[in-house]
Design an enzyme around this catalytic site. Structure first.
Site, PDB file in Angstrom:
ATOM      1  N   ARG A 158       1.911  -7.970  -8.404  1.00 27.51           N
ATOM      2  CA  ARG A 158       2.701  -7.374  -7.326  1.00 27.51           C
ATOM      3  C   ARG A 158       4.148  -7.324  -7.805  1.00 27.51           C
ATOM      4  O   ARG A 158       4.593  -8.173  -8.577  1.00 27.51           O
ATOM      5  CB  ARG A 158       2.615  -8.216  -6.055  1.00 27.51           C
ATOM      6  N   LYS A 182       0.407 -14.649  -3.059  1.00 27.80           N
ATOM      7  CA  LYS A 182       0.440 -14.821  -1.611  1.00 27.80           C
ATOM      8  C   LYS A 182      -0.296 -16.101  -1.221  1.00 27.80           C
ATOM      9  O   LYS A 182      -1.305 -16.453  -1.824  1.00 27.80           O
ATOM     10  CB  LYS A 182      -0.202 -13.612  -0.918  1.00 27.80           C
ATOM     11  N   HIS A 253       4.245  -0.074  -7.449  1.00 25.80           N
ATOM     12  CA  HIS A 253       2.910  -0.248  -6.863  1.00 25.80           C
ATOM     13  C   HIS A 253       1.901   0.705  -7.491  1.00 25.80           C
ATOM     14  O   HIS A 253       0.723   0.366  -7.643  1.00 25.80           O
ATOM     15  CB  HIS A 253       2.973  -0.025  -5.355  1.00 25.80           C
ATOM     16  N   ARG A 256       0.635  -0.837 -10.595  1.00 28.89           N
ATOM     17  CA  ARG A 256      -0.366  -1.867 -10.263  1.00 28.89           C
ATOM     18  C   ARG A 256      -1.719  -1.218  -9.992  1.00 28.89           C
ATOM     19  O   ARG A 256      -2.756  -1.697 -10.445  1.00 28.89           O
ATOM     20  CB  ARG A 256       0.119  -2.654  -9.042  1.00 28.89           C
ATOM     21  N   HIS A 279      -6.278 -10.437  -4.546  1.00 28.51           N
ATOM     22  CA  HIS A 279      -6.719 -10.073  -3.202  1.00 28.51           C
ATOM     23  C   HIS A 279      -7.592 -11.193  -2.637  1.00 28.51           C
ATOM     24  O   HIS A 279      -8.564 -11.602  -3.267  1.00 28.51           O
ATOM     25  CB  HIS A 279      -7.544  -8.778  -3.235  1.00 28.51           C
ATOM     26  N   TYR A 288     -10.752   1.014  -4.321  1.00 26.00           N
ATOM     27  CA  TYR A 288     -11.037   1.582  -5.646  1.00 26.00           C
ATOM     28  C   TYR A 288     -12.502   1.972  -5.814  1.00 26.00           C
ATOM     29  O   TYR A 288     -12.904   2.363  -6.903  1.00 26.00           O
ATOM     30  CB  TYR A 288     -10.661   0.572  -6.738  1.00 26.00           C
TER      31      TYR A 288
END
Length: 311
Positions: A158, A182, A253, A256, A279, A288
């Protein structure tokens, strides 16, 4: 619109302002959406008399007017909140929106650069870094940009993770980085030779400038102490223009996304890509799946014996 409906609308807007701190623009948007709806409701006995079937008819009307699904969903959200307000305040005996499903919103596919376009971006960054006659500051910026792109495309980080990489990311002898993402969760991401070389070159310039004694790999004079995402995004768009690519098509982004898409195109498992991207839920990675669909079609076409001779 009847005086009663106007009074109820004003009460709802007052509630949004007082209890939720809604901004002026937000209140104006709610008012526009609900004035339209209340015009419809007036022909069905007013908002207290509207039924679920009436609401479905309203959604059909919005579609016939040419409203996008996203705009209709926003309108329905306002109507839901308004009816919930009427019900909880005892102004209406039922909430007809409880049985209504919103318009289906197709999740947009991520913008993706081709391998050739990423190569052109990296190649342009390298050429700019090797130009003769650059000032020390300009050379440092171009070398930093090449490092940023190589690191991002190699790792799929990210942008917030990339710009806050520690200085040690340029000195590790490992083929991977440990990144805190995260939820303060650590994960391993790959680090290829091109990224390592670019990081080494960037670090060498930092040392020349006496800026290699801090905490960050991409230091800055700003409040955070490291490069901001806005500055990186702005410089990346300038590089895209220099590479002959549309600046609107290129962002951190998007790089990425390119990392993930190119891995999947070359046979990577979706679960592996999920781990690399950080994720928490594979449903996020499933944007995707269109790539996997194309790969599966190609495999069946090329490998299935019954496909021999078929176009």
């Amino acid at each position: 619109m009847s005086k009663q409906a106007r009074s109820w609308l004003n009460g709802f807007l007052d509630m949004l302002s007082a209890e939720r701190g809604a901004a002026k623009n937000t209140l104006e948007a709610y008012e526009r959406d609900l004035e339209d709806y209340l015009g419809f409701a007036a022909s069905h006995g007013g908002p207290a008399a509207v039924t679920a079937d009436d609401l479905r008819a309203y959604l059909v009307e919005l579609s016939e007017r040419g409203l996008k699904a996203s705009s209709a969903a926003r309108r329905l959200s306002a109507v839901r909140q308004f009816h919930r307000f009427l019900y909880t305040e005892g102004l209406a005996g039922t909430d007809p929106t409880a049985a209504i499903e919103g318009p289906r919103l197709g999740r947009p596919l991520p913008k993706v650069l081709s391998v050739a376009e990423v190569d052109r971006l990296i190649g342009t960054a390298q050429q700019m870094a090797e130009q003769e006659g650059l000032s020390p500051a300009a050379r440092a910026r171009t070398v930093r940009m090449r490092c940023l792109i190589e690191m991002l495309y190699a790792t799929g980080l990210r942008v917030s993770e990339l710009i806050a990489l520690p200085l040690s990311a340029a000195t590790t002898r490992e083929r991977f980085l440990v990144v805190r993402g995260k939820g303060d969760k650590d994960r391993l991401v790959p680090l290829n030779e091109a990224a390592r070389i670019a990081a080494t070159a960037h670090l060498a310039l930092l040392r020349e400038q006496g800026a290699a004694d801090g905490r960050w790999l991409f230091p800055s004079d700003g409040e955070s102490g490291h490069l901001t995402r806005q500055a990186f995004g702005r410089d990346l768009k300038s590089l895209a223009a220099a590479a002959g690519l549309s600046p609107a098509k290129v962002s951190p982004h998007v790089l990425r996304h390119a990392f993930a898409s190119h891995l999947l195109q070359n046979g990577a498992d979706l679960r592996v890509v999920q781990e690399l991207l950080g994720h928490a839920d594979i449903a996020t990675t499933q944007i995707y799946t269109h790539i996997l669909d194309e790969r599966l079609k190609s495999m069946v076409r090329d490998l299935h014996p019954l496909m021999d001779g078929e176009g």
